[in-house]
Design a protein around this motif. Structure first.
Motif, PDB file in Angstrom:
ATOM      1  N   PHE A 558       0.838  -1.199   0.000  1.00  0.00           N
ATOM      2  CA  PHE A 558       0.000   0.000   0.000  1.00  0.00           C
ATOM      3  C   PHE A 558       0.876   1.253   0.000  1.00  0.00           C
ATOM      4  O   PHE A 558       0.597   2.221  -0.716  1.00  0.00           O
ATOM      5  N   TRP A 559       1.932   1.235   0.783  1.00  0.00           N
ATOM      6  CA  TRP A 559       2.858   2.376   0.806  1.00  0.00           C
ATOM      7  C   TRP A 559       3.451   2.590  -0.589  1.00  0.00           C
ATOM      8  O   TRP A 559       3.575   3.719  -1.067  1.00  0.00           O
ATOM      9  N   GLN A 560       3.792   1.510  -1.239  1.00  0.00           N
ATOM     10  CA  GLN A 560       4.349   1.571  -2.588  1.00  0.00           C
ATOM     11  C   GLN A 560       3.402   2.280  -3.546  1.00  0.00           C
ATOM     12  O   GLN A 560       3.819   3.086  -4.377  1.00  0.00           O
ATOM     13  N   THR A 561       2.114   2.017  -3.433  1.00  0.00           N
ATOM     14  CA  THR A 561       1.143   2.646  -4.321  1.00  0.00           C
ATOM     15  C   THR A 561       1.065   4.141  -4.086  1.00  0.00           C
ATOM     16  O   THR A 561       0.984   4.929  -5.037  1.00  0.00           O
ATOM     17  N   GLN A 565       7.366   3.873  -4.287  1.00  0.00           N
ATOM     18  CA  GLN A 565       8.192   2.730  -3.929  1.00  0.00           C
ATOM     19  C   GLN A 565       7.910   2.383  -2.476  1.00  0.00           C
ATOM     20  O   GLN A 565       7.520   3.232  -1.676  1.00  0.00           O
ATOM     21  N   GLY A 566       8.077   1.115  -2.137  1.00  0.00           N
ATOM     22  CA  GLY A 566       7.784   0.684  -0.785  1.00  0.00           C
ATOM     23  C   GLY A 566       8.858   1.090   0.196  1.00  0.00           C
ATOM     24  O   GLY A 566       9.972   1.480  -0.178  1.00  0.00           O
ATOM     25  N   LEU A 567       8.524   1.026   1.483  1.00  0.00           N
ATOM     26  CA  LEU A 567       9.555   1.177   2.506  1.00  0.00           C
ATOM     27  C   LEU A 567      10.606   0.083   2.324  1.00  0.00           C
ATOM     28  O   LEU A 567      11.773   0.266   2.651  1.00  0.00           O
ATOM     29  N   VAL A 568      10.174  -1.069   1.794  1.00  0.00           N
ATOM     30  CA  VAL A 568      11.081  -2.101   1.280  1.00  0.00           C
ATOM     31  C   VAL A 568      10.919  -2.071  -0.229  1.00  0.00           C
ATOM     32  O   VAL A 568       9.844  -2.312  -0.762  1.00  0.00           O
ATOM     33  N   LYS A 569      11.991  -1.764  -0.943  1.00  0.00           N
ATOM     34  CA  LYS A 569      11.891  -1.563  -2.398  1.00  0.00           C
ATOM     35  C   LYS A 569      11.657  -2.845  -3.173  1.00  0.00           C
ATOM     36  O   LYS A 569      11.361  -2.794  -4.354  1.00  0.00           O
ATOM     37  N   THR A 570      11.803  -3.977  -2.515  1.00  0.00           N
ATOM     38  CA  THR A 570      11.568  -5.268  -3.171  1.00  0.00           C
ATOM     39  C   THR A 570      10.324  -5.902  -2.554  1.00  0.00           C
ATOM     40  O   THR A 570      10.442  -6.779  -1.698  1.00  0.00           O
ATOM     41  N   PRO A 571       9.129  -5.493  -2.967  1.00  0.00           N
ATOM     42  CA  PRO A 571       7.911  -6.000  -2.313  1.00  0.00           C
ATOM     43  C   PRO A 571       7.734  -7.500  -2.465  1.00  0.00           C
ATOM     44  O   PRO A 571       7.032  -8.120  -1.675  1.00  0.00           O
ATOM     45  N   GLU A 572       8.383  -8.077  -3.464  1.00  0.00           N
ATOM     46  CA  GLU A 572       8.261  -9.510  -3.693  1.00  0.00           C
ATOM     47  C   GLU A 572       9.282 -10.317  -2.889  1.00  0.00           C
ATOM     48  O   GLU A 572       9.191 -11.555  -2.841  1.00  0.00           O
TER      49      GLU A 572
END
Length: 843
Positions: A558-561, A565-572
């Motif tokens: 959700f942050w990424q959206t 980018q996410g607080l962790v850049k690798t959401p996967e």
């Protein structure tokens, strides 16, 4: 703490300077290190990137019998020589440190043939970590998240909610602060696009600008969260994760009817279904007590994958690959782990063994799907048709089974054997491979194609058998035709008796090794003592408070959206090879807050957009850009290219063409001729829709798996799970946004709209600009637009035929004939405005 480790820690407290005897470059790098070295954020990435491939979890790839991913083995005595790889408090007594510091190609680590080399800063980091006692921690994502106290900040007046405490504290630590708040026009456009996927109307912008009472922005947010468009916007991201499409993929690419599941997702988001319930129903809704039709429909999530029904395909191979997909999608979506790496061997970087992979696999291995080709209706299916149509299918299926029993009885006479299928009878020994393959299945499991082969072979050899097979094939065709007319959605079920599950040699379906039973990886919390050994147990475990990953992984997406980018850049990937969180304490606080809220999705969205962090201007000066080019400290607002699906929806919305309706079968808007035919060897032809179906949101566009909608230039292919958006910005994209029929048609209809406002006293040029950007043009901007409008007008005066061509692009026709030159000039101007940088970006 172990007594020996305590002595090492006491010894290292006496060290006041860098360990003597280090290479000069390492000594220099040592001075750049932070005061405290953290294992998870400074040391583990070095070990993971450079050591784990040969000294990590994968026992088969491990060299020198040395394992560096576990504390007890990393600090243990070396098995292939004297000494220890790592010695807490004494880096230069550590064999691993001596090897990374040496220049000797025979002993240096990593070895020269690996093409890897530690930098002086990395070498110094390992040295200082051991000096400080070599404190070891589990990987950060496997430690349960906790709500840390909100950090204190110097400029508390800039804080609007708890998120800002964490972000501002980091900024102030770096000598920075928040950027100024974005303008109201920017804010309402930004949050409207984020929450609904559509820009605001001018009337909504005006209402916000005129609302000077406290809470004005919150009222905008609440209105958007309550909009039915919220579910449509957030369903898109979930469909990418769920690999949703309207066809199976592979050769032939048969159509399927999965759109009722898509509509279920929209309803779930609009009704703010708690995320734990959202999870359980999609993974195991069929196993809930007294499961409703809606709960069973939800399980179509794990039937959205591709399905290989090509001729000659081995059904068991297809079935196993489908289970692989479900395992790995679940791992990516809820756990943020690359489980696929363990399909063939122990994970090389994360503590997940191949055996644990297949224990997880066992949960998804119990569905009755058999891997047989069945078009887009491979059982198990949920029939959502009217009762009379369902009854027709049931009656036809009963007739098929009756005929199948008769064939089975007759085959027991002509293919005598003690046990097994007819293919194992000596009487089948002279048949060709296809016919033997057909006889390896019960009659009702054979496709009409293989029944036809048997009919051809026995036509002159056994008239009775031929007649029985022909009658069975006719009944199957009748049933298939009725099924194709019915609304049947592929869903999940559970076999009454468990199918055995084995570890598979290198993932090969036909090379079973040891038998395993359902379980979860040991590195994660254990399942409850009283177990049911089914998918429902697994689904509930995923959203249990003890699970350290699900809430973190979800809030990160959700942050990424919202922020690009996410607080962790690798959401996967939240594993050892994934990126470190930029704000770990904030990520954990959000994860716990999300759980404590009852997994409230809309509350999570509101929390993020109501923060001062989100509401900053996206303007950036050169100094700030140089200081933090990727905005990792979040010292400015988000700014990035809108995804192509949102750009199309925006163009339709601004023109007034957008059809505002929710759900239903997919539609086929404009597409260049020949695309499907070329991709399917002429077997599929695109027949576009007309009327209102041309103007539905892109969410409802028919998605052919092997060639997706042509107007999308940055989306996942929907062939596998995708949780990271492809944010791209290429000059070639203008070929779509300037030339694709939908955009040109939207521009000319938008021109009609803005010219109609002229009759109400509005400046059409200002109105067009404001529609697209939510603000009035500045004087210099208006002059540029006016100059361009005059150029367009003169061009169409010189070439009236071009004006006529422009005003007939697309199907839409206005009730009154267009004033070709003026309206064409405004159409060209509107197309230019739709392609302004400010229109194409969220900022």
């Amino acid at each position: 703490m172990k007594p020996g480790r305590l002595l090492h820690l006491f010894a290292c407290m006496l060290i006041t300077a860098c360990t003597p005897g280090l290479p000069e470059a390492v000594e220099e790098a040592y001075g750049q290190l932070p005061e405290k070295i953290d294992f998870n954020f400074h040391v583990r990435p070095i070990l993971s990137d450079n050591c784990y491939a040969c000294h990590g979890p994968d026992a088969k790839a491990r060299k020198a019998d040395l394992r560096l991913d576990l504390e007890e083995t990393a600090f243990a005595a070396l098995k292939n020589g004297p000494g220890y790889a790592l010695v807490a408090g004494h880096p230069l007594q550590s064999d691993a440190i001596r090897r990374i510091l040496t220049d000797d190609p025979e002993t240096v680590m990593p070895p020269p043939e690996s093409n890897m080399q530690l930098t002086p800063l990395q070498q110094a980091t390992l040295v200082k970590w051991l000096e400080q006692g070599g404190e070891w921690k589990p990987h950060w994502s496997f430690i349960p998240p906790e709500k840390a106290p909100l950090p204190s900040v110097e400029h508390a007046d800039r804080v609007q909610n708890p998120i800002d405490h964490f972000v501002l504290a980091e900024l102030e630590r770096a000598g920075r602060s928040f950027s100024e708040r974005a303008s109201r026009e920017s804010l309402i456009r930004r949050v409207s696009l984020d929450l609904t996927g559509l820009p605001p109307r001018p009337s909504e912008v005006d209402a916000f600008l005129q609302d000077n009472a406290p809470g004005a922005f919150e009222r905008v947010v609440d209105r958007l969260l309550a909009s039915s468009k919220f579910g449509e916007r957030w369903a898109w991201d979930w469909m990418d994760a769920a690999r949703y499409a309207d066809t199976n993929g592979f050769q032939g690419d048969p159509e399927r009817k999965m759109w009722p599941w898509r509509d279920w997702v929209i309803r779930a988001f609009n009704e703010n279904m708690p995320y734990d319930q959202f999870t359980v129903e999609q993974l195991a809704g069929d196993l809930l007590p007294d499961a409703t039709t809606e709960q069973i429909l939800a399980t179509a999530f794990n039937r959205n994958h591709m399905y290989n029904g090509e001729g000659g395909r081995i059904p068991e191979e297809t079935r196993v690959e489908n289970v692989f997909d479900r395992v790995e999608t679940t791992g990516a979506v809820w756990l943020g782990l690359t489980l696929n790496c363990s399909r063939c061997h122990d994970h090389k970087f994360d503590p997940i063994t191949q055996k644990e992979y297949y224990q997880f696999f066992d949960y998804f291995n119990q569905t009755s799907e058999e891997g047989l080709n069945g078009g887009g209706r491979i059982p198990p299916v949920l029939d959502l048709s009217p009762p009379a149509d369902r009854a027709k299918v049931e009656a036809l299926q009963a007739f098929v089974e009756q005929l199948g029993d008769e064939v089975t009885t007759y085959e027991s006479e002509i293919f005598p054997r003690e046990t097994g299928p007819a293919s194992e009878s000596p009487a089948a020994a002279d048949l060709n491979g296809d016919n033997v393959y057909a006889l390896s299945y019960p009659p009702v499991k054979r496709s009409t194609y293989y029944l036809g082969l048997l009919i051809g072979h026995y036509r002159d050899r056994d008239p009775k058998y031929t007649e029985m097979l022909t009658e069975l094939r006719t009944a199957m065709n009748d049933k298939n035709r009725q099924s194709a007319q019915n609304l049947q959605v592929m869903v999940m079920d559970e076999l009454p008796e468990a199918r055995p599950t084995f570890v598979l040699q290198r993932g090969s379906y036909d090379q079973p090794l040891e038998a395993v039973r359902r379980d979860v990886p040991e590195v994660l919390p254990a399942l409850p003592d009283e177990r049911t050994f089914d998918r429902l147990e697994l689904a509930r475990w995923l959203v249990d408070d003890k699970n350290p990953l699900t809430a973190r992984v979800t809030v990160n997406r959700f942050w990424q959206t919202f922020f690009g980018q996410g607080l962790v850049k690798t959401p996967e990937d939240f594993g050892a090879q994934g990126a470190k969180p930029s704000h770990p304490a904030l990520l954990d606080w959000l994860a716990v807050q999300f759980r404590e809220s009852g997994w409230d999705i809309k509350a999570l969205c509101k929390l993020m957009v109501m923060s001062a962090t989100y509401q900053q201007t996206s303007k950036v000066d050169p100094e700030l850009l140089e200081f933090d080019p990727n905005n990792e400290l979040l010292g400015r607002g988000p700014r990035y290219r809108l995804p192509s699906w949102m750009l199309r929806d925006q163009a339709l919305f601004l023109s007034g063409l957008l059809r505002d309706s929710i759900g239903g079968p997919p539609v086929k808007p404009y597409q260049p001729e020949g695309i499907w035919a070329e991709a399917t060897f002429g077997q599929k032809r695109y027949q576009r829709d007309s009327g209102a179906d041309l103007y539905r949101r892109t969410l409802y566009t028919f998605w052919r798996r092997i060639v997706g909608p042509t107007m999308l230039f940055d989306n996942s292919a929907r062939q596998v799970c995708a949780v990271k958006p492809l944010l791209t910005n290429s000059p070639q994209h203008a070929l779509t946004t300037l030339n694709e029929v939908a955009y040109v048609e939207a521009a000319r209809v938008m021109a009609e709209r803005v010219l109609a406002e002229q009759e109400r006293g509005a400046d059409p040029l200002e109105y067009a600009f404001r529609l697209a950007t939510s603000r009035y043009p500045r004087a210099a901007e208006k002059k540029i637009l006016l100059d361009r409008l005059h150029q367009f007008r003169q061009a169409f005066i010189d070439d009236p035929e071009a004006a006529g061509e422009l005003m007939t692009v697309g199907e839409y026709r206005s009730e009154t004939p267009p004033a070709s030159v003026d309206q064409a000039a405004f159409a060209a101007l509107c197309l230019m405005i739709l392609n302004l940088d400010e229109t194409l970006n969220k900022q």
